[in-house]
Design a protein around this motif. Structure first.
Motif, mmCIF file in Angstrom:
data_model
loop_
_atom_site.group_PDB
_atom_site.id
_atom_site.type_symbol
_atom_site.label_atom_id
_atom_site.label_comp_id
_atom_site.label_asym_id
_atom_site.label_seq_id
_atom_site.Cartn_x
_atom_site.Cartn_y
_atom_site.Cartn_z
ATOM 1 N N CYS A 212 0.477 -4.689 -3.697
ATOM 2 C CA CYS A 212 0.183 -3.340 -3.221
ATOM 3 C C CYS A 212 -0.873 -3.388 -2.115
ATOM 4 O O CYS A 212 -0.772 -2.672 -1.108
ATOM 5 C CB CYS A 212 -0.294 -2.469 -4.383
ATOM 6 N N TYR B 19 -3.614 -5.860 -8.091
ATOM 7 C CA TYR B 19 -2.267 -5.622 -7.585
ATOM 8 C C TYR B 19 -2.195 -6.111 -6.136
ATOM 9 O O TYR B 19 -2.165 -5.314 -5.199
ATOM 10 C CB TYR B 19 -1.941 -4.135 -7.672
ATOM 11 N N MET C 185 3.740 2.141 -5.761
ATOM 12 C CA MET C 185 3.735 1.245 -4.605
ATOM 13 C C MET C 185 5.037 1.367 -3.824
ATOM 14 O O MET C 185 5.028 1.452 -2.583
ATOM 15 C CB MET C 185 3.543 -0.207 -5.049
ATOM 16 N N ALA D 15 -1.368 3.744 -7.007
ATOM 17 C CA ALA D 15 -0.886 2.539 -7.689
ATOM 18 C C ALA D 15 -2.052 1.646 -8.084
ATOM 19 O O ALA D 15 -2.087 1.098 -9.195
ATOM 20 C CB ALA D 15 0.084 1.779 -6.785
ATOM 21 N N TYR E 166 -0.227 4.322 -2.421
ATOM 22 C CA TYR E 166 -0.758 2.975 -2.635
ATOM 23 C C TYR E 166 -2.057 3.019 -3.436
ATOM 24 O O TYR E 166 -2.256 2.231 -4.369
ATOM 25 C CB TYR E 166 -1.016 2.280 -1.296
ATOM 26 N N ASN F 159 0.795 -4.344 1.110
ATOM 27 C CA ASN F 159 1.491 -3.221 1.742
ATOM 28 C C ASN F 159 0.509 -2.194 2.309
ATOM 29 O O ASN F 159 0.776 -1.604 3.366
ATOM 30 C CB ASN F 159 2.435 -2.562 0.734
#
Length: 259
Positions: A99, A96, A67, A89, A86, A102
């Motif tokens: 993540c 998550y 991430m 991840a 991403y 983002n």
């Protein structure tokens, strides 16, 4: 020791300790990740990129490093690589929300607003207290009102978000403020007013909240209330140009004398 220093805000000491840890163990992936985070915040993106690439190479299932690598790659404008990081991840940590937040930011940068909104929705469903994701959703809905997003999608989220926010984050003034702006643009004046009033009650010293409440009343033709809100904003921030200009415009339109 580096983590303790970082947690206490002493980033210089934290960097020194993390570098010492990596001298003692060049394959210390956690130290690479932690050091890279500090370097990223300091704007040293190239070294942060190198460290995170090393960390994910040493430990391919290191979700946090993937991430963080995506964040650095996005900051460097490497959008395709960031998306891959991403998604990697998320394969190693399915739950998550940070993540997903983002990733939603990345989609926004790429101009894919529907994907951004859907991704932030997933993030908040996993972590309802993720205020930054709620805020970004509201800002996006506000900026896209009746422009790019389908009206049905826009209305659905605008109607749903108030209930979700009140349930999960009743005391976040910024969320109520952004929601109020969105509802105001949709001409949902009463609902908008209720959230502006919540925002001002939670953060009564924020002049920007008051001036936007004034704008709502101005558009709603509730001129006395608009004037009161603008005056309150100026009492908090006498140099706030938007409040002064709007108040002057209001006084001229209503035949009052501006002083």
């Amino acid at each position: 020791m580096g983590k303790v220093a970082a947690d206490s805000g002493d980033v210089v000491e934290a960097v020194r300790r993390y570098r010492e840890a990596l001298k003692l163990n060049p394959d210390y992936d956690q130290a690479m990740n932690n050091l890279a985070n500090i370097l990223k915040d300091q704007g040293h993106l190239d070294e942060a990129l190198y460290l995170l690439q090393q960390a994910t190479s040493l430990r391919p299932d290191f979700a946090a490093a993937w991430m963080n690598l995506g964040i650095v790659q996005a900051s460097l404008g490497h959008h395709t690589a960031a998306e891959t990081s991403y998604l990697t991840a998320l394969t190693h940590r399915s739950v998550y929300p940070d993540c997903l937040y983002n990733l939603g930011n990345l989609y926004l940068e790429k101009g894919d607003h529907n994907a951004a909104l859907a991704t932030w929705t997933n993030a908040t469903s996993l972590k309802p207290s993720l205020a930054v994701a709620w805020t970004n959703m509201l800002i996006l809905l506000d900026s896209q009102a009746n422009i790019n997003l389908p009206l049905m999608l826009l209305t659905k989220h605008s109607r749903l978000l108030p209930h979700l926010i009140l349930w999960h984050l009743p005391n976040e003034p910024a969320l109520h403020f952004n929601l109020a702006n969105t509802l105001g643009k949709l001409s949902c004046y009463q609902e908008s007013e209720s959230h502006f009033l919540l925002a001002t009650s939670l953060d009564s010293a924020n002049a920007n909240y008051w001036v936007n409440l004034g704008v709502l009343y101005h558009r709603w033709h509730k001129y006395d209330r608009a004037q009161q809100a603008y005056v309150r904003a100026l009492s908090l921030n006498p140099g706030l140009k938007s409040a002064r200009d709007n108040l002057s415009m209001l006084l001229k339109a209503t035949g009052k004398i501006s002083r």
